[in-house]
Design a protein around this motif. Structure first.
Motif, short mmCIF file in Angstrom:
data_model
loop_
_atom_site.label_atom_id
_atom_site.label_comp_id
_atom_site.label_asym_id
_atom_site.label_seq_id
_atom_site.Cartn_x
_atom_site.Cartn_y
_atom_site.Cartn_z
N ILE A 35 0.85 -1.20 0.00
CA ILE A 35 0.00 0.00 0.00
C ILE A 35 0.88 1.25 0.00
O ILE A 35 0.65 2.19 -0.76
N GLY A 36 1.91 1.26 0.84
CA GLY A 36 2.80 2.41 0.92
C GLY A 36 3.52 2.67 -0.39
O GLY A 36 3.56 3.81 -0.88
N ILE A 37 4.07 1.63 -0.99
CA ILE A 37 4.77 1.79 -2.27
C ILE A 37 3.78 2.19 -3.36
O ILE A 37 4.10 3.03 -4.21
N ASN A 38 2.59 1.63 -3.30
CA ASN A 38 1.53 1.98 -4.24
C ASN A 38 1.25 3.49 -4.17
O ASN A 38 1.18 4.17 -5.19
N TRP A 39 1.10 4.02 -2.96
CA TRP A 39 0.84 5.45 -2.80
C TRP A 39 1.99 6.29 -3.36
O TRP A 39 1.77 7.28 -4.06
N ALA A 148 1.91 0.86 6.00
CA ALA A 148 1.99 1.79 4.87
C ALA A 148 2.62 3.10 5.31
O ALA A 148 3.48 3.66 4.62
N ALA A 149 2.21 3.60 6.48
CA ALA A 149 2.77 4.86 6.99
C ALA A 149 4.26 4.73 7.27
O ALA A 149 5.05 5.62 6.94
N TYR A 155 10.58 7.70 2.69
CA TYR A 155 10.49 8.33 1.37
C TYR A 155 10.23 9.83 1.52
O TYR A 155 10.88 10.65 0.88
N GLU A 156 9.28 10.16 2.38
CA GLU A 156 8.97 11.57 2.62
C GLU A 156 10.15 12.31 3.22
O GLU A 156 10.45 13.44 2.84
N LEU A 157 10.81 11.69 4.18
CA LEU A 157 11.95 12.34 4.83
C LEU A 157 13.09 12.58 3.84
O LEU A 157 13.82 13.56 3.96
#
Length: 180
Positions: A35-39, A148-149, A155-157
């Motif tokens: 889910i996380g990679i999908n997002w 997912a978080a 990635y966000e960081l």
């Protein structure tokens, strides 16, 4: 999202089944990572192509499930399934406008590839969910969203300027809406 679901569980005086979590944990973790990679891939696709093209590519996830189901789920691939896959490919080709304009830009190609990658990871979520057994949907969702978080956080960081993030009233309200 996880915090909201835990609040709902507490309000309903409902406990998360640790036995069900333990039994399904590897599949839940894999599906949460998917889910996380999908997002990540989907929102990156939006940066490189149109929302319409990226979303169209993303909607290809069920086709991926049909393609791999004979191998992973031991289901037969019927002529009807193959025809549906072919029609989906032709439909995607025409709706995307690639046939008329071509994929002239590297950016557009990158967006399409990212959209299809997002679809592949969402197909992974669907396939993992098929294999889950005896677990409540609330319990499943809490763990998947948490994983997912955790997947999206590094990635966000690494890709965003964290110091530029502000938590004004508008941002907090938007964040709460998304989380709920």
């Amino acid at each position: 999202g996880v915090v909201f679901l835990l609040i709902i569980s507490a309000a309903k005086k409902r406990r998360i089944s640790l036995a069900a979590l333990k039994k399904n944990l590897p599949k839940l973790v894999v599906s949460g990572i998917c889910i996380g990679i999908n997002w990540i891939c989907l929102f990156e696709a939006y940066r490189y192509t149109t929302v319409a093209t990226a979303t169209l590519c993303y909607y290809f996830a069920p086709v991926f499930v049909i393609i791999v189901s004979p191998f992973l789920l031991k289901q037969k691939l019927h002529v009807k399934n193959i025809l549906c896959i072919l029609f989906s490919l032709v439909g995607m080709f025409f709706v995307s406008g690639v046939g008329k304009t071509g994929i002239g830009f590297v950016s557009e190609s990158k967006g399409i590839i990212l959209g299809l990658t997002a679809a592949a990871f969402y197909a992974g979520v669907m396939l993992c969910n098929i294999k889950l057994q005896d677990i409540a949907s609330l319990d499943r969702t809490v763990i998947q969203l948490l994983c997912a978080a955790i997947t999206v956080l590094p990635y966000e960081l690494l890709t965003d300027d964290i110091s530029a993030i502000t938590f004004d009233t508008h941002s907090v309200i938007c964040l709460l809406c998304i989380g709920v």
